[in-house]
Design a protein around this motif. Structure first.
Motif, PDB file in Angstrom:
ATOM      1  N   ASP A  85       0.861  -1.169   0.000  1.00 28.85           N
ATOM      2  CA  ASP A  85       0.000   0.000   0.000  1.00 28.85           C
ATOM      3  C   ASP A  85       0.906   1.230   0.000  1.00 28.85           C
ATOM      4  O   ASP A  85       1.434   1.638   1.026  1.00 28.85           O
ATOM      5  CB  ASP A  85      -0.877  -0.044   1.265  1.00 28.85           C
ATOM      6  N   TYR A  86       1.115   1.784  -1.185  1.00 27.04           N
ATOM      7  CA  TYR A  86       2.103   2.859  -1.341  1.00 27.04           C
ATOM      8  C   TYR A  86       1.831   4.044  -0.417  1.00 27.04           C
ATOM      9  O   TYR A  86       2.736   4.559   0.227  1.00 27.04           O
ATOM     10  CB  TYR A  86       2.139   3.335  -2.796  1.00 27.04           C
ATOM     11  N   ASN A  87       0.564   4.426  -0.346  1.00 29.49           N
ATOM     12  CA  ASN A  87       0.237   5.623   0.439  1.00 29.49           C
ATOM     13  C   ASN A  87       0.518   5.436   1.923  1.00 29.49           C
ATOM     14  O   ASN A  87       0.840   6.391   2.626  1.00 29.49           O
ATOM     15  CB  ASN A  87      -1.215   6.010   0.221  1.00 29.49           C
ATOM     16  N   ARG A  88       0.409   4.190   2.362  1.00 29.74           N
ATOM     17  CA  ARG A  88       0.728   3.902   3.756  1.00 29.74           C
ATOM     18  C   ARG A  88       2.257   3.823   3.928  1.00 29.74           C
ATOM     19  O   ARG A  88       2.815   4.326   4.889  1.00 29.74           O
ATOM     20  CB  ARG A  88       0.065   2.576   4.144  1.00 29.74           C
ATOM     21  N   GLU A  89       2.895   3.195   2.962  1.00 29.28           N
ATOM     22  CA  GLU A  89       4.336   2.949   3.086  1.00 29.28           C
ATOM     23  C   GLU A  89       5.166   4.225   2.993  1.00 29.28           C
ATOM     24  O   GLU A  89       6.265   4.300   3.537  1.00 29.28           O
ATOM     25  CB  GLU A  89       4.771   1.915   2.043  1.00 29.28           C
ATOM     26  N   ILE A  90       4.644   5.235   2.316  1.00 24.58           N
ATOM     27  CA  ILE A  90       5.438   6.468   2.182  1.00 24.58           C
ATOM     28  C   ILE A  90       5.309   7.368   3.420  1.00 24.58           C
ATOM     29  O   ILE A  90       6.061   8.322   3.580  1.00 24.58           O
ATOM     30  CB  ILE A  90       5.072   7.246   0.886  1.00 24.58           C
ATOM     31  N   ARG A  91       4.376   7.026   4.306  1.00 22.15           N
ATOM     32  CA  ARG A  91       4.278   7.800   5.550  1.00 22.15           C
ATOM     33  C   ARG A  91       5.477   7.526   6.442  1.00 22.15           C
ATOM     34  O   ARG A  91       5.900   6.382   6.567  1.00 22.15           O
ATOM     35  CB  ARG A  91       2.995   7.430   6.309  1.00 22.15           C
ATOM     36  N   HIS A  92       5.965   8.564   7.083  1.00 26.26           N
ATOM     37  CA  HIS A  92       7.173   8.408   7.913  1.00 26.26           C
ATOM     38  C   HIS A  92       6.972   7.369   9.014  1.00 26.26           C
ATOM     39  O   HIS A  92       7.910   6.665   9.404  1.00 26.26           O
ATOM     40  CB  HIS A  92       7.583   9.757   8.516  1.00 26.26           C
ATOM     41  N   SER A  93       5.730   7.236   9.479  1.00 30.08           N
ATOM     42  CA  SER A  93       5.461   6.279  10.554  1.00 30.08           C
ATOM     43  C   SER A  93       5.746   4.831  10.119  1.00 30.08           C
ATOM     44  O   SER A  93       6.007   3.965  10.946  1.00 30.08           O
ATOM     45  CB  SER A  93       4.003   6.406  11.012  1.00 30.08           C
ATOM     46  N   TYR A  94       5.720   4.588   8.805  1.00 27.06           N
ATOM     47  CA  TYR A  94       5.992   3.239   8.309  1.00 27.06           C
ATOM     48  C   TYR A  94       7.481   2.873   8.454  1.00 27.06           C
ATOM     49  O   TYR A  94       7.836   1.691   8.461  1.00 27.06           O
ATOM     50  CB  TYR A  94       5.555   3.118   6.850  1.00 27.06           C
ATOM     51  N   ALA A  95       8.332   3.892   8.574  1.00 27.23           N
ATOM     52  CA  ALA A  95       9.779   3.646   8.691  1.00 27.23           C
ATOM     53  C   ALA A  95      10.080   2.701   9.850  1.00 27.23           C
ATOM     54  O   ALA A  95      10.960   1.840   9.747  1.00 27.23           O
ATOM     55  CB  ALA A  95      10.526   4.962   8.861  1.00 27.23           C
ATOM     56  N   ARG A  96       9.360   2.856  10.938  1.00 24.15           N
ATOM     57  CA  ARG A  96       9.588   1.994  12.107  1.00 24.15           C
ATOM     58  C   ARG A  96       9.249   0.535  11.788  1.00 24.15           C
ATOM     59  O   ARG A  96       9.894  -0.382  12.256  1.00 24.15           O
ATOM     60  CB  ARG A  96       8.723   2.449  13.284  1.00 24.15           C
ATOM     61  N   LYS A  97       8.191   0.372  10.985  1.00 26.26           N
ATOM     62  CA  LYS A  97       7.723  -0.989  10.678  1.00 26.26           C
ATOM     63  C   LYS A  97       8.679  -1.760   9.769  1.00 26.26           C
ATOM     64  O   LYS A  97       8.685  -2.984   9.778  1.00 26.26           O
ATOM     65  CB  LYS A  97       6.329  -0.926  10.041  1.00 26.26           C
ATOM     66  N   CYS A  98       9.454  -1.040   8.972  1.00 25.42           N
ATOM     67  CA  CYS A  98      10.383  -1.772   8.095  1.00 25.42           C
ATOM     68  C   CYS A  98      11.841  -1.469   8.473  1.00 25.42           C
ATOM     69  O   CYS A  98      12.743  -1.594   7.662  1.00 25.42           O
ATOM     70  CB  CYS A  98      10.120  -1.449   6.625  1.00 25.42           C
ATOM     71  N   ARG A  99      12.025  -1.087   9.715  1.00 22.88           N
ATOM     72  CA  ARG A  99      13.350  -0.734  10.207  1.00 22.88           C
ATOM     73  C   ARG A  99      14.262  -1.959  10.273  1.00 22.88           C
ATOM     74  O   ARG A  99      13.867  -3.022  10.753  1.00 22.88           O
ATOM     75  CB  ARG A  99      13.163  -0.162  11.606  1.00 22.88           C
ATOM     76  N   LEU A 100      15.495  -1.814   9.805  1.00 21.64           N
ATOM     77  CA  LEU A 100      16.449  -2.919   9.841  1.00 21.64           C
ATOM     78  C   LEU A 100      17.124  -2.985  11.204  1.00 21.64           C
ATOM     79  O   LEU A 100      17.343  -1.963  11.854  1.00 21.64           O
ATOM     80  CB  LEU A 100      17.525  -2.725   8.773  1.00 21.64           C
ATOM     81  N   SER A 101      17.461  -4.200  11.608  1.00 21.32           N
ATOM     82  CA  SER A 101      18.193  -4.372  12.862  1.00 21.32           C
ATOM     83  C   SER A 101      19.676  -4.065  12.640  1.00 21.32           C
ATOM     84  O   SER A 101      20.242  -4.418  11.603  1.00 21.32           O
ATOM     85  CB  SER A 101      18.035  -5.807  13.360  1.00 21.32           C
ATOM     86  N   HIS A 102      20.284  -3.421  13.617  1.00 24.25           N
ATOM     87  CA  HIS A 102      21.726  -3.201  13.575  1.00 24.25           C
ATOM     88  C   HIS A 102      22.450  -4.187  14.488  1.00 24.25           C
ATOM     89  O   HIS A 102      23.652  -4.107  14.682  1.00 24.25           O
ATOM     90  CB  HIS A 102      22.060  -1.746  13.907  1.00 24.25           C
ATOM     91  N   GLY A 103      21.683  -5.077  15.089  1.00 20.97           N
ATOM     92  CA  GLY A 103      22.278  -6.220  15.777  1.00 20.97           C
ATOM     93  C   GLY A 103      22.726  -5.998  17.210  1.00 20.97           C
ATOM     94  O   GLY A 103      23.467  -6.812  17.754  1.00 20.97           O
ATOM     95  N   TYR A 104      22.324  -4.917  17.831  1.00 19.70           N
ATOM     96  CA  TYR A 104      22.664  -4.692  19.243  1.00 19.70           C
ATOM     97  C   TYR A 104      21.538  -3.862  19.854  1.00 19.70           C
ATOM     98  O   TYR A 104      20.670  -3.358  19.136  1.00 19.70           O
ATOM     99  CB  TYR A 104      24.013  -3.986  19.395  1.00 19.70           C
ATOM    100  N   ASN A 105      21.562  -3.732  21.154  1.00 20.26           N
ATOM    101  CA  ASN A 105      20.503  -3.010  21.851  1.00 20.26           C
ATOM    102  C   ASN A 105      20.641  -1.494  21.648  1.00 20.26           C
ATOM    103  O   ASN A 105      21.480  -0.844  22.257  1.00 20.26           O
ATOM    104  CB  ASN A 105      20.549  -3.348  23.343  1.00 20.26           C
ATOM    105  N   GLU A 106      19.788  -0.954  20.783  1.00 22.84           N
ATOM    106  CA  GLU A 106      19.875   0.477  20.471  1.00 22.84           C
ATOM    107  C   GLU A 106      19.043   1.333  21.415  1.00 22.84           C
ATOM    108  O   GLU A 106      19.030   2.552  21.296  1.00 22.84           O
ATOM    109  CB  GLU A 106      19.371   0.738  19.045  1.00 22.84           C
TER     110      GLU A 106
END
Ligand SMILES: [Zn+2]
Length: 516
Positions: A386-407
């Motif tokens: 859903d492009y309109n949902r995915e382009i919202r900044h709030s979606y960034a958290r949902k597809c955030r990559l792990s950096h492998g340590y406790n951030e």
């Protein structure tokens, strides 16, 4: 304080970003510039114009970054050094040695020259979004610290990655790295209709642009704030430069807006199978608002940018008289025959480039020429997205990559366990025995999955996203193999690659694109 003059040294000032930075920085009446130019027509013209406009405030000398002495001359007795020089595609593909001289050796020389000074200037290094490699709708948002996996055959991205590492590994006391996104400038359209490079841009790629003016304002404001002593939290860090919300779009929409100026559209001028489906770069930055909050540089909207270009280039309107098919036949179809065009690689049976940019010839054949059979992400045609949902900044958290340590804990709480966790997530080990809690900048020893050992600061690995320097080699792209042992890489690599792929892409001594 009031009348203290400062000297800012710059490389790359004759480029598109550089010219905007010079123009904006000269608005600060306490700044004197020292510029290193390579011999060239454009540079001689600029020298004349700027001498006339700015007089003694601009000192220009001709030389070359591959010569250490020229770099030393550039940086001594300065307060700031801004390294903007870069050889970008398509030049970087045509002249890989020149690209290396500037993007790699040049950076090393500037870094070494600054390190050797008893009183060091502050150093701002301009890096690029190209070092992140490809993104699509699976992880359209990214941030500093995400994996750095330049696209196959992208000598520029790889060189810039190696160059950036020199800065992070250096003994320079006060530095900052700014990763510049794709830059819009007035002549962009005209500059890009002479090379097949435009077809490397995937239609469904997320792009956050910035304009040349934005970058100029940003650099001016950084220097101004620092001069006023109000620049907390900036130095010794890596940032992404992006234009923000108004500049977030896709490859498809970008072409559409650009071609709209001459009365066309991407579907009128082009076919879906002219474009690569992977192996590009660009993404939406979830963290580009950080620099914006500090320095307020983002301006206008993307639509306004194109309007502005249109107004400055009245002759674009003339193209509207011609039917779209005529423009397509005149301008775009001939580009399919260009050496840098995917269409030509397919025709010539260039297996390396075909596989890198499409997966396989069969996958390219499946795209076809009919727009009705091609799913455009920003038109919401991609299943499950859903492009309109995915382009919202709030979606960034949902597809955030792990950096492998406790951030989630404060930076001062960084522990040896965090380093060990991060290394394990990269398929390797942290070899440090003792670690001073919260020490982000002292180098420690690491080992990658291949058994290479190297030293890097926790900041370089955990915060900036770098890993084994021995696994990143100019003219070689081995991420199919590396991702198999490295979960940090794998979390993004398999968005556009299959586990079955096992290609080692490289460019041989004769300049041929190879795959093994
Ligand atoms: Zn390695």
């Amino acid at each position: 304080m009031e009348n203290k003059m400062i000297t800012v040294a710059m490389t790359g000032a004759s480029g598109n970003m550089g010219q905007a930075v010079v123009k904006k920085t000269m608005e600060l009446d306490y700044v004197q510039l020292r510029l290193l130019f390579v011999e060239g027509k454009r540079e001689r013209k600029l020298e004349k114009a700027w001498k006339k406009q700015y007089g003694e405030r601009v000192e220009i000398f001709f030389g070359n970054m591959k010569e250490f002495e020229d770099c030393r001359k550039l940086v001594e007795n300065t307060d700031y050094v801004v390294n903007m020089a870069a050889i970008i595609p398509p030049m970087a593909d045509k002249y890989p040695e020149l690209a290396r001289d500037v993007n790699v050796t040049g950076v090393k020389n500037v870094v070494t020259a600054i390190e050797s000074l008893p009183i060091q200037p502050k150093f701002i290094h301009i890096s690029t979004v190209a070092i992140y490699g490809n993104r699509d709708y699976n992880h359209p948002w990214g941030r500093v610290g995400d994996p750095l996996m330049p696209s196959a055959y992208d000598e520029y991205g790889t060189g810039k990655l190696i160059g950036e590492r020199y800065v992070l590994d250096s003994e320079i006391k006060t530095w900052a790295v700014l990763r510049q996104t794709g830059m819009l400038y007035e002549k962009l359209l005209m500059a890009n209709i002479s090379d097949g490079l435009m077809f490397h841009t995937c239609l469904n790629v997320p792009i956050e642009w910035a304009s040349d003016n934005d970058s100029g304002v940003l650099l001016r404001n950084i220097i101004a704030k620092d001069y006023e002593g109000k620049n907390r939290g900036f130095w010794k860090r890596v940032f992404n430069i992006g234009g923000g919300k108004a500049y977030r779009t896709t490859g498809y929409e970008t072409f559409d807006m650009g071609f709209g100026m001459i009365g066309g559209s991407v579907e009128k001028f082009m076919k879906p199978n002219w474009h690569a489906t992977r192996n590009f770069h660009c993404m939406w930055f979830s963290d580009s608002d950080e620099l914006e909050r500090k320095f307020h540089f983002q301006s206008k909207s993307l639509a306004e940018f194109w309007d502005d270009v249109k107004n400055k280039n009245k002759y674009f309107a003339l193209a509207k008289i011609l039917p779209a098919s005529a423009i397509s036949a005149m301008i775009f179809k001939p580009l399919l025959r260009d050496k840098n065009s995917p269409y030509r690689w397919i025709r010539e049976g260039n297996e390396g480039r075909t596989n890198a940019f499409f997966g396989s010839k069969e996958q390219w054949e499946a795209i076809g020429e009919d727009w009705n059979n091609f799913d455009v992400w920003n038109k919401n045609q991609v299943k499950g997205h859903d492009y309109n949902r995915e382009i919202r900044h709030s979606y960034a958290r949902k597809c955030r990559l792990s950096h492998g340590y406790n951030e989630n804990k404060p930076m001062s709480e960084l522990s040896l366990k965090d380093l060990q966790d991060a290394a394990a997530f990269r398929g390797g080990k942290c070899l440090a025995k003792d670690f001073k809690k919260g020490d982000w900048y002292t180098k420690v020893e690491w080992e990658c999955a291949e058994g290479h050992r190297f030293k890097a600061s926790p900041y370089t690995v955990l915060k900036a996203g770098h890993w084994c320097p021995h696994c990143i080699q100019q003219s070689h792209w081995d991420f199919d193999r590396l991702a198999k042992k490295n979960p940090f890489y794998a979390q993004i690599w398999y968005d556009t690659h299959s586990q079955k792929e096992d290609a080692h892409y490289y460019i041989d001594r004769k300049g041929n694109s190879m795959v093994a």
